[in-house]
Design a protein around this motif. Structure first.
Motif, PDB file in Angstrom:
ATOM      1  N   TRP A 404      64.039 -72.091   2.684  1.00 10.81           N
ATOM      2  CA  TRP A 404      63.802 -72.245   4.126  1.00 10.81           C
ATOM      3  C   TRP A 404      65.083 -72.123   4.935  1.00 10.81           C
ATOM      4  O   TRP A 404      66.111 -72.715   4.577  1.00 10.81           O
ATOM      5  N   ASP A 405      64.999 -71.372   6.035  1.00 11.85           N
ATOM      6  CA  ASP A 405      66.084 -71.312   7.031  1.00 11.85           C
ATOM      7  C   ASP A 405      65.720 -72.240   8.170  1.00 11.85           C
ATOM      8  O   ASP A 405      64.626 -72.105   8.740  1.00 11.85           O
ATOM      9  N   HIS A 406      66.627 -73.149   8.496  1.00 12.15           N
ATOM     10  CA  HIS A 406      66.417 -73.965   9.696  1.00 12.15           C
ATOM     11  C   HIS A 406      67.092 -73.237  10.855  1.00 12.15           C
ATOM     12  O   HIS A 406      68.315 -73.186  10.931  1.00 12.15           O
ATOM     13  N   ARG A 407      66.287 -72.620  11.690  1.00 16.63           N
ATOM     14  CA  ARG A 407      66.841 -71.885  12.848  1.00 16.63           C
ATOM     15  C   ARG A 407      65.755 -71.780  13.890  1.00 16.63           C
ATOM     16  O   ARG A 407      64.566 -71.923  13.583  1.00 16.63           O
ATOM     17  N   GLU A 408      66.184 -71.537  15.122  1.00 15.17           N
ATOM     18  CA  GLU A 408      65.197 -71.435  16.185  1.00 15.17           C
ATOM     19  C   GLU A 408      64.518 -70.069  16.127  1.00 15.17           C
ATOM     20  O   GLU A 408      65.183 -69.045  15.994  1.00 15.17           O
ATOM     21  N   VAL A 409      63.218 -70.084  16.193  1.00 16.90           N
ATOM     22  CA  VAL A 409      62.443 -68.833  16.133  1.00 16.90           C
ATOM     23  C   VAL A 409      61.459 -68.832  17.294  1.00 16.90           C
ATOM     24  O   VAL A 409      60.669 -69.768  17.449  1.00 16.90           O
ATOM     25  N   LEU A 410      61.519 -67.784  18.089  1.00 14.53           N
ATOM     26  CA  LEU A 410      60.546 -67.628  19.168  1.00 14.53           C
ATOM     27  C   LEU A 410      59.437 -66.742  18.615  1.00 14.53           C
ATOM     28  O   LEU A 410      59.648 -65.553  18.369  1.00 14.53           O
ATOM     29  N   LEU A 411      58.295 -67.339  18.414  1.00 17.52           N
ATOM     30  CA  LEU A 411      57.208 -66.643  17.719  1.00 17.52           C
ATOM     31  C   LEU A 411      56.615 -65.546  18.598  1.00 17.52           C
ATOM     32  O   LEU A 411      56.280 -65.787  19.761  1.00 17.52           O
ATOM     33  N   SER A 412      56.514 -64.348  18.028  1.00 14.13           N
ATOM     34  CA  SER A 412      55.852 -63.264  18.762  1.00 14.13           C
ATOM     35  C   SER A 412      55.126 -62.390  17.755  1.00 14.13           C
ATOM     36  O   SER A 412      55.519 -62.310  16.580  1.00 14.13           O
ATOM     37  N   PRO A 424      47.678 -66.051  18.113  1.00 16.62           N
ATOM     38  CA  PRO A 424      47.347 -67.090  19.099  1.00 16.62           C
ATOM     39  C   PRO A 424      48.549 -67.973  19.436  1.00 16.62           C
ATOM     40  O   PRO A 424      48.483 -68.756  20.380  1.00 16.62           O
ATOM     41  N   TYR A 425      49.634 -67.832  18.655  1.00 17.45           N
ATOM     42  CA  TYR A 425      50.788 -68.727  18.821  1.00 17.45           C
ATOM     43  C   TYR A 425      51.950 -68.031  19.545  1.00 17.45           C
ATOM     44  O   TYR A 425      53.091 -68.501  19.492  1.00 17.45           O
ATOM     45  N   GLU A 426      51.654 -66.906  20.207  1.00 12.73           N
ATOM     46  CA  GLU A 426      52.672 -66.135  20.935  1.00 12.73           C
ATOM     47  C   GLU A 426      53.494 -67.058  21.840  1.00 12.73           C
ATOM     48  O   GLU A 426      52.941 -67.867  22.607  1.00 12.73           O
ATOM     49  N   GLY A 427      54.818 -66.952  21.741  1.00  9.55           N
ATOM     50  CA  GLY A 427      55.709 -67.690  22.650  1.00  9.55           C
ATOM     51  C   GLY A 427      56.066 -69.087  22.179  1.00  9.55           C
ATOM     52  O   GLY A 427      56.904 -69.752  22.805  1.00  9.55           O
ATOM     53  N   MET A 428      55.473 -69.543  21.073  1.00  6.46           N
ATOM     54  CA  MET A 428      55.831 -70.883  20.564  1.00  6.46           C
ATOM     55  C   MET A 428      57.255 -70.861  20.013  1.00  6.46           C
ATOM     56  O   MET A 428      57.679 -69.892  19.392  1.00  6.46           O
ATOM     57  N   SER A 429      57.953 -71.967  20.205  1.00  4.42           N
ATOM     58  CA  SER A 429      59.304 -72.061  19.681  1.00  4.42           C
ATOM     59  C   SER A 429      59.280 -72.906  18.405  1.00  4.42           C
ATOM     60  O   SER A 429      58.860 -74.059  18.436  1.00  4.42           O
ATOM     61  N   LEU A 430      59.710 -72.317  17.292  1.00  2.00           N
ATOM     62  CA  LEU A 430      59.712 -73.024  16.004  1.00  2.00           C
ATOM     63  C   LEU A 430      61.146 -73.283  15.547  1.00  2.00           C
ATOM     64  O   LEU A 430      62.076 -72.623  15.996  1.00  2.00           O
ATOM     65  N   ARG A 431      61.276 -74.266  14.622  1.00  3.54           N
ATOM     66  CA  ARG A 431      62.612 -74.666  14.178  1.00  3.54           C
ATOM     67  C   ARG A 431      62.976 -74.127  12.796  1.00  3.54           C
ATOM     68  O   ARG A 431      64.048 -74.416  12.272  1.00  3.54           O
ATOM     69  N   ALA A 432      62.054 -73.378  12.174  1.00  3.86           N
ATOM     70  CA  ALA A 432      62.327 -72.889  10.812  1.00  3.86           C
ATOM     71  C   ALA A 432      61.464 -71.681  10.506  1.00  3.86           C
ATOM     72  O   ALA A 432      60.410 -71.480  11.122  1.00  3.86           O
ATOM     73  N   TRP A 433      61.925 -70.928   9.515  1.00  5.99           N
ATOM     74  CA  TRP A 433      61.159 -69.768   9.034  1.00  5.99           C
ATOM     75  C   TRP A 433      61.577 -69.517   7.583  1.00  5.99           C
ATOM     76  O   TRP A 433      62.722 -69.829   7.219  1.00  5.99           O
TER      77      TRP A 433
END
Ligand code: URP
Ligand code: ZN
Ligand code: ZN
Length: 474
Positions: A404-412, A424-433
């Motif tokens: 896992w990478d802990h980084r900010e991800v803007l979901l698109s 359905p999660y367009e624009g959500m800001s996540l903390r990992a990918w």
């Protein structure tokens, strides 16, 4: 002396369903060969540098290339759907070989193998969908398929083309009991839905948002209770799929309190979407979030989070049901904006399932990393007879891993690898990918690119379920 290691992942913070330990992971011939400190040099070395490493995800409820009534067609086949799975950290999928009414179950399985063969990029097993439990299905086809490694099946209490009546459900549950299979139940009351739909249509209330009015919580609560009662009558475990909120959860807690073996699944849409996502006006965009049961409201989301944290839920799956929005084969059947009752049900989510739960569940402080692993990998493996080959990090298990990478991800949607034209999660800001996904020792996602050799996924025959409802969550 044993053969050299093919790969060593160093300095991992390894998380299983029960423990978190810092160690190296040694891989040989696609399996985990060693766990420990200062492992010998591998042909390939990966430095995880204190990053969390979890078992590859098992998505135990997704729909890929499932035959539909024309003109509707699923956007994802085994190629695109499993590519998307791999890039989201999932290394095993269990979609559904669906029997059509009037057709044989064996034929559905043969057809589904043809759809998957050589195309899957992650490992896969099949659930069955039993829609026509004839004498031949009950006495011959289903028992034979269970013994051949198709040890779970889904029964529907709704949808005209799939639903069974209570007597038919009892017949199939009796086979599950005899053969030791796992029955999954879609619990919604079909007659209530049909009655409400007729009333809504008569009042001209046909926009996507009225989908949720046609399937209120009580429709799910009643069917959940009935499914539990049918299982109690036969004395067989069942797993209630895609549980959406409080009233269904209350039924499951009640059943567990009576000592019944009732397992439960939920999905990200019940944590991150609400009925408002189906529209607050009559816009057709709400069709993107039409799924059944429908998402509820913020207080129901909290009930689902509570059930994830306290052990009520057994598994978290995506229920990936991939239909394009702007497509005559998708959410606009025949190219038209149709009344809600004709919108194909389901939303995409095979790639976003793990990042959403890791980011908002684990890093958001709602569940532990160990519970994350349990819900997304270990318990699906146990419920569907794939453990310990899958679902854990242990010597001898397949080297299916996620770093896992802990980084900010803007979901698109542009960053996802499915063939669906929206998330359905367009624009959500996540903390990992997932920074890396490995399938049996091969890197299939390196954090930037899908790197799988074509069709590297293997078909898995499932064993018998090896799971008990958790002691908590009553
Ligand atoms: O709306 C949904 N959930 N579609 C997929 C089919 C199902 O019932 O799981
Ligand atoms: Zn369902
Ligand atoms: Zn489904």
């Amino acid at each position: 002396m044993s053969a050299p290691l093919d790969c060593v992942i160093r300095n991992a913070r390894l998380a299983t369903a029960s423990d978190t330990v810092d160690c190296d992971i040694g891989i040989r011939a696609g399996r985990i060969a060693m766990l420990g400190d200062s492992l010998p040099q591998g042909s390939r070395e990966i430095d995880a540098a204190g990053r969390t490493v979890t078992p590859g995800g098992i998505d135990a409820h997704c729909h890929l290339d499932q035959p539909m009534e024309p003109p509707v067609r699923m956007a994802d086949n085994f190629d695109t759907g499993t590519r998307s799975a791999a890039c989201g950290g999932t290394t095993t999928v269990i979609p559904f070989a669906a029997q059509a009414k009037g057709a044989s179950l064996k034929a559905a399985v043969a057809d589904y193998h043809q759809r998957a063969d050589g195309k899957a990029h992650v490992d896969y097993a099949f659930h069955l969908i039993v829609s026509d439990p004839t004498e031949a299905v009950l006495t011959a086809e289903l028992p034979a398929l269970i013994r051949e490694g198709y040890t779970s099946f889904k029964l529907y209490m709704t949808y005209d083309d799939l639903k069974l009546d209570d007597g038919q459900i009892l017949d199939v549950l009796a086979v599950a009991r005899r053969e030791g299979a796992m029955a999954m139940i879609h619990a919604e009351n079909a007659d209530c839905i049909a009655w409400l739909t007729k009333k809504l249509e008569a009042a001209g209330q046909t926009a996507p948002r009225f989908h949720s009015h046609s399937r209120p919580m009580l429709v799910e609560r009643e069917a959940t209770h009935r499914a539990i009662s049918l299982a109690e009558l036969i004395d067989v475990p069942i797993l209630i799929v895609h549980v959406s909120g409080r009233e269904a959860v209350e039924q499951i807690r009640w059943a567990r309190g009576r000592g019944l073996k009732i397992f439960a699944e939920t999905c990200p849409q019940y944590l991150f979407l609400t009925a408002a996502d189906l529209g607050i006006d009559d816009s057709y965009l709400g069709a993107k979030c039409v799924c059944s049961p429908p998402p509820r409201d913020a207080s129901n989301q909290q009930v689902i989070w509570d059930g994830l944290a306290d052990g009520l839920f057994t598994v978290l799956s995506s229920d990936h049901a991939p239909f394009n929005y702007d497509d005559p084969a998708g959410k606009k059947p025949g190219g038209r904006e149709v009344p809600f009752a004709y919108i194909p049900n389901g939303i995409p989510g095979i790639e976003t399932r793990l990042p959403l739960l890791y980011s908002e569940g684990v890093l958001g402080g709602r569940i532990t990393i160990n519970r994350f692993v349990e819900l997304t990998s270990t318990q699906p493996a146990k419920a569907y007879g794939l453990h310990p080959r899958k679902g854990t990090i242990a010597v001898g298990s397949d080297a299916d891993l996620v770093i896992w990478d802990h980084r900010e991800v803007l979901l698109s949607n542009a960053m996802l690898h499915h063939a669906v034209d929206y998330t359905p999660y367009e624009g959500m800001s996540l903390r990992a990918w997932p920074g890396l996904t490995m399938l049996r020792g091969q890197i299939v996602w390196d954090g930037k690119q899908f790197t799988s050799p074509a069709g590297g996924g293997q078909f898995l025959r499932c064993g018998m379920p090896s799971i008990l409802p958790s002691g908590v969550g009553h």
